[in-house]
Design a protein around this motif. Structure first.
Motif, mmCIF file in Angstrom:
data_model
loop_
_atom_site.group_PDB
_atom_site.id
_atom_site.type_symbol
_atom_site.label_atom_id
_atom_site.label_comp_id
_atom_site.label_asym_id
_atom_site.label_seq_id
_atom_site.Cartn_x
_atom_site.Cartn_y
_atom_site.Cartn_z
ATOM 1 N N ASN A 119 0.867 -1.182 0.000
ATOM 2 C CA ASN A 119 0.000 0.000 0.000
ATOM 3 C C ASN A 119 0.897 1.224 0.000
ATOM 4 O O ASN A 119 2.126 1.096 -0.016
ATOM 5 N N GLY A 120 0.312 2.414 -0.010
ATOM 6 C CA GLY A 120 1.164 3.597 0.001
ATOM 7 C C GLY A 120 0.380 4.886 0.013
ATOM 8 O O GLY A 120 -0.847 4.903 -0.116
ATOM 9 N N MET A 121 1.127 5.971 0.177
ATOM 10 C CA MET A 121 0.537 7.304 0.168
ATOM 11 C C MET A 121 1.413 8.218 -0.672
ATOM 12 O O MET A 121 2.640 8.186 -0.568
ATOM 13 N N ALA A 122 0.795 9.005 -1.523
ATOM 14 C CA ALA A 122 1.498 9.978 -2.358
ATOM 15 C C ALA A 122 1.264 11.369 -1.786
ATOM 16 O O ALA A 122 0.121 11.820 -1.694
ATOM 17 N N LEU A 123 2.337 12.024 -1.383
ATOM 18 C CA LEU A 123 2.249 13.404 -0.914
ATOM 19 C C LEU A 123 2.427 14.319 -2.116
ATOM 20 O O LEU A 123 3.532 14.419 -2.656
ATOM 21 N N VAL A 124 1.364 14.954 -2.549
ATOM 22 C CA VAL A 124 1.404 15.739 -3.779
ATOM 23 C C VAL A 124 0.661 17.054 -3.617
ATOM 24 O O VAL A 124 -0.200 17.206 -2.756
ATOM 25 N N ARG A 125 0.999 17.997 -4.443
ATOM 26 C CA ARG A 125 0.229 19.204 -4.666
ATOM 27 C C ARG A 125 0.603 19.726 -6.048
ATOM 28 O O ARG A 125 1.743 19.510 -6.484
ATOM 29 N N PRO A 126 -0.304 20.356 -6.753
ATOM 30 C CA PRO A 126 -1.661 20.710 -6.318
ATOM 31 C C PRO A 126 -2.552 19.487 -6.142
ATOM 32 O O PRO A 126 -2.318 18.458 -6.766
ATOM 33 N N PRO A 127 -3.583 19.612 -5.269
ATOM 34 C CA PRO A 127 -4.546 18.528 -5.109
ATOM 35 C C PRO A 127 -5.382 18.379 -6.376
ATOM 36 O O PRO A 127 -5.182 19.110 -7.351
ATOM 37 N N GLY A 128 -6.339 17.427 -6.352
ATOM 38 C CA GLY A 128 -7.043 17.155 -7.605
ATOM 39 C C GLY A 128 -8.537 16.960 -7.529
ATOM 40 O O GLY A 128 -9.226 17.011 -8.554
#
Length: 416
Positions: A119-128
């Motif tokens: 499993n995992g988590m993506a720390l991103v921006r801009p959000p969507g």
């Protein structure tokens, strides 16, 4: 025991003037994951840009071509371009960042679906999550999770999509005032029953309200749906102290919500960061989510209350609206007969919608709550036979077969 590993595509950029969707949302979250040792327990997955073809899985060609031009616009032209949309800010670098955000979500899907990580988590921006097929909206340029869902269908043969959303609504008086966000919008034709909206018609929803919806709507339907992959728009504007959500979910509840989702799809879960604008509760919520993805025991629920009347009403309306589509809800009660109903209330001409003044935002920011309880990481014991020319790793103890090693244990060891 198996240690689930998470991936963290990490992005940052210089954003235009925006009071709440700021680069610190990423930098502080990532720094805290590093400081607490959680990042060291994760597998880092390299980030790539989403291709045009991948973006077009969820967006129109006309919209993509328009956004492509933004890096070459003057500031005046960018301002004019921004005015076409609602509550979004364009600057010369946002197209590049938006491609990276979408690409990070796709890298995470690939890693989970191929078994590289559980499993995992993506720390991103801009959000969507607010962006639409042909329009930017609410800080969002490309819909990262929508693109990821279509990508999973195309590449990994996922057949259908069940969409679930809970959101601040207040009888359509809260931004973005969409009739399509009410409980009775269930999807059309073959998609009927696959769109589940849980509108919150009051602010201040607490842990018990969120857990009740999970237990009585989302999880029963999700188990009946039996997904191959779970994609989470991990928005933490529902956390306490957030100036946008104005809800009161404490960060530790996200550990429980994540844990409940991990029982679906054989544990294949991809969380992609969305909202969350109070840096304190955002960081705490991210850490609680990641620690749960890593397999640590969830904290004991503290001070749980029964769901409030407004939450129960929303819950009953949603169950009633979907009872025709899901056997797990077929015995749900009919719509409540009370005069207070989640049914959409048509705004009268000139009637004011819900807007926050500076004092209200200040009050939301100044809320205080206890630190999430410390979670103990279970010890992980492992043994391995090393070749003679390999040194014993730091933190491990070296034994030889002459030191009365348990024969049963020795028979299970393998060379690395």
């Amino acid at each position: 025991s198996y240690l689930a590993k998470c991936c963290f595509p990490y992005l940052t950029s210089t954003d235009p003037a925006c009071k709440i969707e700021v680069p610190e949302r990423l930098t502080v979250s990532h720094e805290t994951l590093v400081r607490t040792g959680l990042a060291d327990r994760c597998v880092s997955v390299p980030v790539r840009e989403a291709t045009d073809a991948e973006i077009l899985l969820a967006h129109s060609e006309e919209y993509l071509e328009a956004v492509k031009k933004t890096p070459y616009m003057s500031l005046e032209d960018l301002m004019e371009f921004t005015r076409q949309y609602g509550d979004v800010y364009f600057h010369p670098n946002i197209y590049h960042c938006a491609k990276l955000a979408a690409g990070a979500a796709l890298q995470l899907v690939d890693s989970v679906m191929t078994g590289k990580v559980r499993n995992g988590m993506a720390l991103v921006r801009p959000p969507g999550h607010h962006s639409m097929r042909s329009a930017a909206n609410g800080f969002c340029v490309f819909n990262n999770v929508a693109i990821a869902a279509q990508y999973a269908k195309q590449k990994y043969g996922v057949q259908s999509v069940l969409y679930f959303s809970w959101h601040r609504y207040e009888h359509q008086k809260f931004w973005p005032h969409l009739r399509d966000s009410d409980y009775d919008i269930v999807g059309k034709e073959k998609g009927a029953g696959f769109n589940i909206n849980v509108p919150w018609n009051k602010v201040g929803m607490e842990n018990g309200d969120y857990l009740s919806v999970f237990c009585h709507v989302l999880l029963p339907v999700a188990y009946e749906f039996c997904p191959d992959l779970v994609l989470v728009c991990a928005g933490f504007d529902s956390a306490i102290g957030d100036p946008e959500g104005e809800m009161c979910a404490t960060p530790d509840v996200f550990a429980h919500l994540t844990h409940l989702l991990m029982n679906l799809a054989g544990g294949k879960l991809c969380a992609v960061l969305e909202g969350g604008y109070n840096l304190t509760s955002l960081v705490q919520s991210v850490c609680q989510t990641v620690q749960t993805l890593l397999g640590d025991p969830v904290p004991r629920p503290a001070s749980l209350k029964s769901p409030c009347i407004s939450a129960l009403e929303s819950l009953q309306c949603v169950r009633s609206a979907h009872k025709a589509y899901w056997s797990c809800l077929k015995h749900a009660a009919d719509l409540p007969a009370s005069t207070i109903s989640t049914r959409q209330i048509k705004l009268g001409e000139g009637e004011e919608t819900t807007e926050k003044g500076e004092e209200e935002e200040k009050d939301a920011e100044e809320k205080v709550w206890p630190e999430p309880p410390k979670r103990v990481t279970p010890p992980v014991c492992a043994a391995l036979v090393l070749p003679d020319d390999v040194a014993c790793p730091e933190g491990c103890e070296c034994f030889s077969f002459s030191e009365d090693l348990d024969p049963l244990l020795a028979s299970k060891l393998r060379y690395g």
